[in-house]
Write an enzyme that holds these catalytic residues in place. Structure first.
Site, PDB file in Angstrom:
ATOM      1  N   GLU A 225       0.875  -1.170   0.000  1.00 36.52           N
ATOM      2  CA  GLU A 225       0.000   0.000   0.000  1.00 36.52           C
ATOM      3  C   GLU A 225       0.917   1.226   0.000  1.00 36.52           C
ATOM      4  O   GLU A 225       1.486   1.591   1.020  1.00 36.52           O
ATOM      5  CB  GLU A 225      -0.895  -0.021   1.240  1.00 36.52           C
ATOM      6  CG  GLU A 225      -1.885  -1.141   1.265  1.00 36.52           C
ATOM      7  CD  GLU A 225      -3.029  -0.917   0.280  1.00 36.52           C
ATOM      8  OE1 GLU A 225      -3.230   0.219  -0.163  1.00 36.52           O
ATOM      9  OE2 GLU A 225      -3.709  -1.908  -0.044  1.00 36.52           O
ATOM     10  N   CYS A 260      -2.003   9.592   1.974  1.00 33.51           N
ATOM     11  CA  CYS A 260      -1.380   9.151   0.712  1.00 33.51           C
ATOM     12  C   CYS A 260      -2.356   9.248  -0.444  1.00 33.51           C
ATOM     13  O   CYS A 260      -1.949   9.341  -1.595  1.00 33.51           O
ATOM     14  CB  CYS A 260      -0.855   7.751   0.845  1.00 33.51           C
ATOM     15  SG  CYS A 260      -2.145   6.566   1.142  1.00 33.51           S
TER      16      CYS A 260
HETATM   17  N1  LIG Z   1      -1.273   3.408   0.375  1.00 32.68           N
HETATM   18  C1  LIG Z   1      -1.477   3.717   1.613  1.00 32.68           C
HETATM   19  O1  LIG Z   1      -2.464   3.292   2.241  1.00 32.68           O
HETATM   20  C2  LIG Z   1      -0.517   4.590   2.324  1.00 32.68           C
HETATM   21  C3  LIG Z   1       0.707   4.953   1.785  1.00 32.68           C
HETATM   22  N2  LIG Z   1       1.552   5.748   2.513  1.00 32.68           N
HETATM   23  C4  LIG Z   1       2.829   6.198   1.958  1.00 32.68           C
HETATM   24  O2  LIG Z   1       3.855   6.041   2.946  1.00 32.68           O
HETATM   25  C5  LIG Z   1       4.735   7.172   2.941  1.00 32.68           C
HETATM   26  C6  LIG Z   1       4.746   7.848   4.278  1.00 32.68           C
HETATM   27  O3  LIG Z   1       4.755   6.902   5.324  1.00 32.68           O
HETATM   28  P1  LIG Z   1       6.116   6.526   6.050  1.00 32.68           P
HETATM   29  O4  LIG Z   1       5.775   5.892   7.331  1.00 32.68           O
HETATM   30  O5  LIG Z   1       7.046   7.687   6.026  1.00 32.68           O
HETATM   31  O6  LIG Z   1       6.680   5.428   5.055  1.00 32.68           O
HETATM   32  P2  LIG Z   1       8.082   4.673   5.163  1.00 32.68           P
HETATM   33  O7  LIG Z   1       8.136   3.869   3.939  1.00 32.68           O
HETATM   34  O8  LIG Z   1       9.169   5.614   5.476  1.00 32.68           O
HETATM   35  O9  LIG Z   1       7.929   3.710   6.456  1.00 32.68           O
HETATM   36  C7  LIG Z   1       6.955   2.703   6.468  1.00 32.68           C
HETATM   37  C8  LIG Z   1       7.448   1.586   7.368  1.00 32.68           C
HETATM   38  O10 LIG Z   1       8.640   1.032   6.815  1.00 32.68           O
HETATM   39  C9  LIG Z   1       9.704   1.044   7.768  1.00 32.68           C
HETATM   40  N3  LIG Z   1      10.908   1.398   7.059  1.00 32.68           N
HETATM   41  C10 LIG Z   1      11.325   2.643   6.725  1.00 32.68           C
HETATM   42  N4  LIG Z   1      12.491   2.581   6.041  1.00 32.68           N
HETATM   43  C11 LIG Z   1      12.799   1.257   5.925  1.00 32.68           C
HETATM   44  C12 LIG Z   1      13.885   0.526   5.331  1.00 32.68           C
HETATM   45  N5  LIG Z   1      14.877   1.145   4.689  1.00 32.68           N
HETATM   46  N6  LIG Z   1      13.874  -0.828   5.425  1.00 32.68           N
HETATM   47  C13 LIG Z   1      12.872  -1.454   6.059  1.00 32.68           C
HETATM   48  N7  LIG Z   1      11.826  -0.835   6.646  1.00 32.68           N
HETATM   49  C14 LIG Z   1      11.799   0.503   6.574  1.00 32.68           C
HETATM   50  C15 LIG Z   1       9.317   2.081   8.795  1.00 32.68           C
HETATM   51  O11 LIG Z   1       9.845   1.751  10.051  1.00 32.68           O
HETATM   52  C16 LIG Z   1       7.795   2.027   8.780  1.00 32.68           C
HETATM   53  O12 LIG Z   1       7.324   1.072   9.708  1.00 32.68           O
HETATM   54  C17 LIG Z   1       4.225   8.081   1.858  1.00 32.68           C
HETATM   55  O13 LIG Z   1       4.932   7.854   0.675  1.00 32.68           O
HETATM   56  C18 LIG Z   1       2.781   7.659   1.674  1.00 32.68           C
HETATM   57  O14 LIG Z   1       2.354   7.881   0.361  1.00 32.68           O
HETATM   58  C19 LIG Z   1       1.240   6.190   3.767  1.00 32.68           C
HETATM   59  C20 LIG Z   1       0.012   5.829   4.294  1.00 32.68           C
HETATM   60  C21 LIG Z   1      -0.949   5.048   3.611  1.00 32.68           C
HETATM   61  C1  LIG Z   2     -27.034  11.212   7.709  1.00 29.17           C
HETATM   62  C2  LIG Z   2     -27.948  10.621   6.691  1.00 29.17           C
HETATM   63  C3  LIG Z   2     -27.572  10.355   5.385  1.00 29.17           C
HETATM   64  C4  LIG Z   2     -26.247  10.558   4.799  1.00 29.17           C
HETATM   65  C5  LIG Z   2     -25.131  10.586   5.486  1.00 29.17           C
HETATM   66  C6  LIG Z   2     -23.835  10.850   4.883  1.00 29.17           C
HETATM   67  C7  LIG Z   2     -23.636  10.760   3.435  1.00 29.17           C
HETATM   68  C8  LIG Z   2     -22.824  11.135   5.725  1.00 29.17           C
HETATM   69  C9  LIG Z   2     -21.479  11.455   5.274  1.00 29.17           C
HETATM   70  C10 LIG Z   2     -20.497  11.470   6.182  1.00 29.17           C
HETATM   71  C11 LIG Z   2     -19.140  11.794   5.824  1.00 29.17           C
HETATM   72  C12 LIG Z   2     -18.865  12.659   4.698  1.00 29.17           C
HETATM   73  C13 LIG Z   2     -18.175  11.250   6.564  1.00 29.17           C
HETATM   74  C14 LIG Z   2     -16.758  11.420   6.293  1.00 29.17           C
HETATM   75  C15 LIG Z   2     -15.914  10.642   6.959  1.00 29.17           C
HETATM   76  C16 LIG Z   2     -14.494  10.690   6.651  1.00 29.17           C
HETATM   77  C17 LIG Z   2     -13.642   9.751   7.085  1.00 29.17           C
HETATM   78  C18 LIG Z   2     -14.095   8.638   7.922  1.00 29.17           C
HETATM   79  C19 LIG Z   2     -12.271   9.821   6.660  1.00 29.17           C
HETATM   80  C20 LIG Z   2     -11.435   8.790   6.845  1.00 29.17           C
HETATM   81  C21 LIG Z   2     -10.063   8.921   6.373  1.00 29.17           C
HETATM   82  C22 LIG Z   2      -9.214   7.888   6.364  1.00 29.17           C
HETATM   83  C23 LIG Z   2      -9.643   6.572   6.836  1.00 29.17           C
HETATM   84  C24 LIG Z   2      -7.901   8.103   5.824  1.00 29.17           C
HETATM   85  C25 LIG Z   2      -7.076   7.074   5.491  1.00 29.17           C
HETATM   86  C26 LIG Z   2      -5.804   7.467   4.900  1.00 29.17           C
HETATM   87  C27 LIG Z   2      -5.045   6.635   4.165  1.00 29.17           C
HETATM   88  C28 LIG Z   2      -5.344   5.262   3.861  1.00 29.17           C
HETATM   89  C29 LIG Z   2      -3.923   7.277   3.501  1.00 29.17           C
HETATM   90  O1  LIG Z   2      -2.915   7.625   4.094  1.00 29.17           O
HETATM   91  O2  LIG Z   2      -4.112   7.572   2.327  1.00 29.17           O
HETATM   92  C30 LIG Z   2     -28.547   9.826   4.391  1.00 29.17           C
HETATM   93  C31 LIG Z   2     -28.188   8.384   4.082  1.00 29.17           C
HETATM   94  C32 LIG Z   2     -28.419  10.666   3.129  1.00 29.17           C
HETATM   95  C33 LIG Z   2     -29.998   9.917   4.879  1.00 29.17           C
HETATM   96  C34 LIG Z   2     -30.136   9.437   6.291  1.00 29.17           C
HETATM   97  C35 LIG Z   2     -29.319  10.356   7.217  1.00 29.17           C
END
Ligand SMILES: NC(=O)C1=CN([C@@H]2O[C@H](COP(=O)(O)OP(=O)(O)OC[C@H]3O[C@@H](n4cnc5c(N)ncnc54)[C@H](O)[C@@H]3O)[C@@H](O)[C@H]2O)C=CC1
Ligand SMILES: CC1=C(/C=C/C(C)=C/C=C/C(C)=C/C=C/C=C(C)/C=C/C=C(C)/C=C/C=C(\C)C(=O)O)C(C)(C)CCC1
Length: 528
Positions: A225, A260
């Site tokens: 990821e 990310c």
């Molecule tokens: N696709 C997804 O869901 C997500 C992707 N990311 C990506 O991760 C990056 C940021 O997160 P970071 O934690 O800084 O990532 P990172 O890649 O620096 O670290 C991630 C994990 O890898 C380990 N790690 C770091 N360098 C390493 C090495 N040389 N060898 C072995 N293990 C190592 C770290 O200890 C950590 O647990 C961004 O590029 C972001 O886009 C972040 C969150 C979610």
């Molecule tokens: C309330 C009623 C209705 C509709 C309700 C709606 C549509 C509610 C919408 C709620 C929203 C917009 C919630 C937003 C939540 C955002 C969240 C949980 C964000 C999470 C982010 C994460 C998990 C990020 C992860 C990051 C990663 C993986 C990364 O590093 O990239 C109806 C259905 C219209 C009618 C009844 C009442």
């Protein structure tokens, strides 16, 4: 219990082989194959998250300056919802899948084909720093549901979260089956020296490549990821430009943009740029009525290294800051910032910001926007489109991404039960919802040949008998309805099927058409 996290302590390198061996040994007891055992672990995880909530909220605050609102919405409660959802669906996911038509031809239906869902074994889950609870424990939910044992390696950049995670996992879940190894590169390398049945890595592409290369040496499957340089497209027909501005700003303010899947840059019709910038400022004022720095809602950048990395992007840009731009290293604070750029070589276009900054790039046409986006990063983790239906469809058709959201920020990644993952170099594999269970499951096809069928299936034995083969082919072979140029030939068979099916393309279509005819006939013949 205090909410202050214990001092960060890396796991002793010499202890790591034993931890891995213990997890493997627990798997070999076969206790994890019991569905009730898995459910018990998920229930224990749920309550551990609930009971450690104060500690985890405090840890997210100290590690990332994360607000308690986001700590609950996107971390602790998010994983608790995952546990509950998986508990509701685990029975159906885990049960054998009986195979029949069309997977199994009628001829072989006596073989009792089925797919058995089996745990892959003992897995390693490596997490990143930005959502240190959610992105480490949601893969664990999948691993538990699938019947795996697991060792977790949290990011060392969020030490308080890492220490509490270790405590809640090792104190509340089955001893030895689930363990946490804390540390950085040395500890991760020591873990990578062990044999795993799968490695689930979330983090940067650079480290993901290291993990994948090491895993390849032992043919260990991986889920990666990773990140991406994610584009947002805004066309003249975007409808509500103010909405686009607010929703994209959301993507760069949640977790201080350390997300990310949020957008890295916005490709926008050049005529809309001034208005878009104004709408961004309006949305900014709505979100931060007393300024972003004073807001308790905005996270901080995880450490000085990432702060300097993001600052360098702003220092190096040839663009113009049109919103934000304030930085304070003493607080690791970076204001949500938009930079107007005019070169694809600009630092703001070339790097993943992974912070509260993004660039605005004016374009003349959608063609130009698509060419630029495919040039910057052909397989980003996300993309966002704000156009009319035809334009949105064209963008989705001409540019791939791990996931995409139409008319919003990263909403495709804001619901914990739909599949989430990258494509190409933004990630391999997916999880969340059923994909989490599938990610840690081996789908084992099983056939069972009845003894009484021996004479029926002698065709396979020597001495080979072409008459028997011809008979088998008559039973199993389907005649082509196409010619060598690939064109469908509308012969007798085609017309018979067309007439009997009333032109329906499938059995269901034919059935529905016949139903309409019969109902119409009945109503006509019984008309008053
Ligand atoms: N696709 C997804 O869901 C997500 C992707 N990311 C990506 O991760 C990056 C940021 O997160 P970071 O934690 O800084 O990532 P990172 O890649 O620096 O670290 C991630 C994990 O890898 C380990 N790690 C770091 N360098 C390493 C090495 N040389 N060898 C072995 N293990 C190592 C770290 O200890 C950590 O647990 C961004 O590029 C972001 O886009 C972040 C969150 C979610
Ligand atoms: C309330 C009623 C209705 C509709 C309700 C709606 C549509 C509610 C919408 C709620 C929203 C917009 C919630 C937003 C939540 C955002 C969240 C949980 C964000 C999470 C982010 C994460 C998990 C990020 C992860 C990051 C990663 C993986 C990364 O590093 O990239 C109806 C259905 C219209 C009618 C009844 C009442």
């Amino acid at each position: 219990m205090t909410t202050k996290a214990p001092e960060f302590q890396a796991t002793a390198l010499e202890a790591i082989p034993k931890i891995a061996s213990l997890a493997r040994g627990q798997f070999r007891t076969h206790k994890t194959k019991n569905i009730e055992w898995r459910k018990t672990q998920l229930r224990k995880l749920y309550w551990a998250l609930e009971d450690f909530k104060p500690q985890l909220v405090e840890a997210l605050k100290s590690d990332l300056g994360k607000s308690s609102f986001e700590a609950l919405l996107t971390e602790v409660d998010w994983v608790k919802k995952d546990c509950m959802w998986m508990l509701d669906h685990l029975d159906s996911f885990a049960k054998d899948q009986k195979l029949g038509s069309p997977d199994v031809p009628a001829t072989y239906s006596i073989m009792n084909f089925r797919v058995k869902k089996e745990p892959l074994g003992t897995v390693l889950i490596i997490g990143p720093y930005n959502y240190p609870i959610q992105l480490l424990l949601c893969p664990l939910v999948g691993a538990i549901a699938a019947g795996c044992t697991a060792v977790l390696k949290p990011s060392e950049l969020t030490p308080a979260c890492a220490m509490w995670t270790k405590e809640l996992i090792e104190k509340r879940l089955d001893s030895g089956s689930f363990a946490v190894v804390n540390g950085a590169i040395p500890e991760t390398n020591a873990l990578m020296a062990e044999k795993w049945d799968k490695i689930f890595f979330t983090g940067s592409a650079q480290v993901g490549s290291i993990i994948a290369q090491k895993a390849a040496q032992t043919l260990t499957p991986v889920v990666l990821e990773l990140g991406g340089k994610n584009p947002a497209f805004i066309t003249k027909n975007c409808g509500n430009l103010a909405l686009a501005a607010r929703r994209l700003l959301w993507g760069k303010t949640q977790n201080a943009g350390q997300v990310c899947m949020s957008q890295n840059y916005v490709l926008i019709d050049k005529d809309l740029v001034p208005t878009f910038i104004e709408f961004l400022k309006v949305a900014y004022k709505d979100m931060f009525p007393n300024g972003a720095k004073a807001s308790p809602d905005l996270s901080r950048i995880v450490n000085k290294r990432h702060f300097q990395r993001i600052k360098k992007m702003l220092d190096d840009t040839q663009g113009k800051i049109v919103m934000g731009g304030e930085l304070d290293e003493s607080e690791l604070y970076i204001e949500p910032t938009a930079v107007l750029v005019n070169s694809v070589n600009d630092s703001m276009m070339q790097e993943e910001s992974f912070g509260p900054i993004f660039s605005i790039y004016p374009v003349n046409t959608l063609d130009e926007a698509l060419n630029i986006a495919n040039l910057i990063h052909k397989t980003p983790l996300s993309l966002f489109t704000f156009g009319n239906k035809a334009e949105n469809n064209r963008i989705l058709n001409e540019m791939t991404s791990g996931g995409a959201t139409i008319n919003d920020g990263f909403f495709h990644g804001a619901v914990n039960t739909v599949p989430f993952g990258g494509v190409g170099d933004s990630g391999w594999g997916a999880y969340r919802g059923k994909a989490s269970f599938d990610s840690f499951t081996h789908f084992r096809t099983i056939a069972e040949t009845p003894g009484w069928a021996e004479k029926l299936i002698r065709v396979r034995y020597m001495p080979y008998d072409f008459k028997a083969l011809a008979f088998l082919n008559r039973l199993t072979e389907k005649k082509p309805n196409f010619d060598r140029s690939g064109k469908v030939v509308k012969g007798f068979g085609y017309w018979v099927k067309f007439l009997f099916g009333l032109g329906g393309k499938s059995a269901k279509g034919a059935f529905l058409r016949w139903l309409v005819v019969l109902v119409a006939h009945y109503m006509y013949t019984n008309r008053s």
